[in-house]
Design an enzyme around this catalytic site. Sequence first.
Site, mmCIF file in Angstrom:
data_model
loop_
_atom_site.group_PDB
_atom_site.id
_atom_site.type_symbol
_atom_site.label_atom_id
_atom_site.label_comp_id
_atom_site.label_asym_id
_atom_site.label_seq_id
_atom_site.Cartn_x
_atom_site.Cartn_y
_atom_site.Cartn_z
ATOM 1 N N ARG A 1 60.139 31.617 38.196
ATOM 2 C CA ARG A 1 60.914 33.006 38.210
ATOM 3 C C ARG A 1 60.637 34.019 39.077
ATOM 4 N NH1 ARG A 1 62.539 33.084 32.394
ATOM 5 N NH2 ARG A 1 63.609 31.125 32.242
ATOM 6 N N CYS A 2 60.029 33.688 40.023
ATOM 7 C CA CYS A 2 59.460 34.548 41.196
ATOM 8 C C CYS A 2 60.847 34.666 42.155
ATOM 9 C CB CYS A 2 58.667 34.028 42.094
ATOM 10 S SG CYS A 2 57.815 35.083 43.266
ATOM 11 N N GLY A 3 60.663 35.860 42.855
ATOM 12 C CA GLY A 3 61.583 35.894 44.150
ATOM 13 C C GLY A 3 61.615 35.142 45.120
#
Length: 187
Positions: free
Chosen positions: A62-64
């Site tokens: 869920r990281c950019g």
Amino acid sequence: MLSRRDVVSLVAAGAFAGGTVENALAQTVDAYGFGFDRPGGGKLAFSDYRGRPILVVNTATRCGYAGQMATLEQLWQRYESRGLMLVAVPSNDFGGQEPLEGAAIAEAAHDSYGATYTFVEKTVVKGPQAHPFYRWAAAQKPAETPRWNFHKYLIGHGGELIGGYPAGTDPLSPQLVQAIGRELQAG
């Protein structure tokens, strides 16, 4: 791979010598003494990849920077047959961006980004509870520790820590690709 007994021995040795676990880990000669748990059981031992460069990347779905999983796949496809080992180490240490567990992480990475490289169990990568490999790497190169998801460590063909590359370093950046190329040629 460092077992629980090895870690206890390192702690005891550090305490006996008036040092710390980090000092004992810093004296560990190479990365081949480490490994990670695999989702669903079993171990991934770095010693199984002796003579090959290993790229270790702490990931989070869920990281950019999660789009780097697709770029890591391109890197993997390009260099796997030449000997590169790529290990994704999911971590929830930065911003709580890895809510998944076990095999679900690799499945999500495959479904969203086509990732086929190796994923290990979710692991702590920073601070005093960090996995021994990450504490060893921090002792080896204190200025190159993970500050966010998608930090990359390159282990050389001889098991030495070549360097750390911050989250913003694209997996196909000339800096990283050239370092991998040098290790593949040297091995």
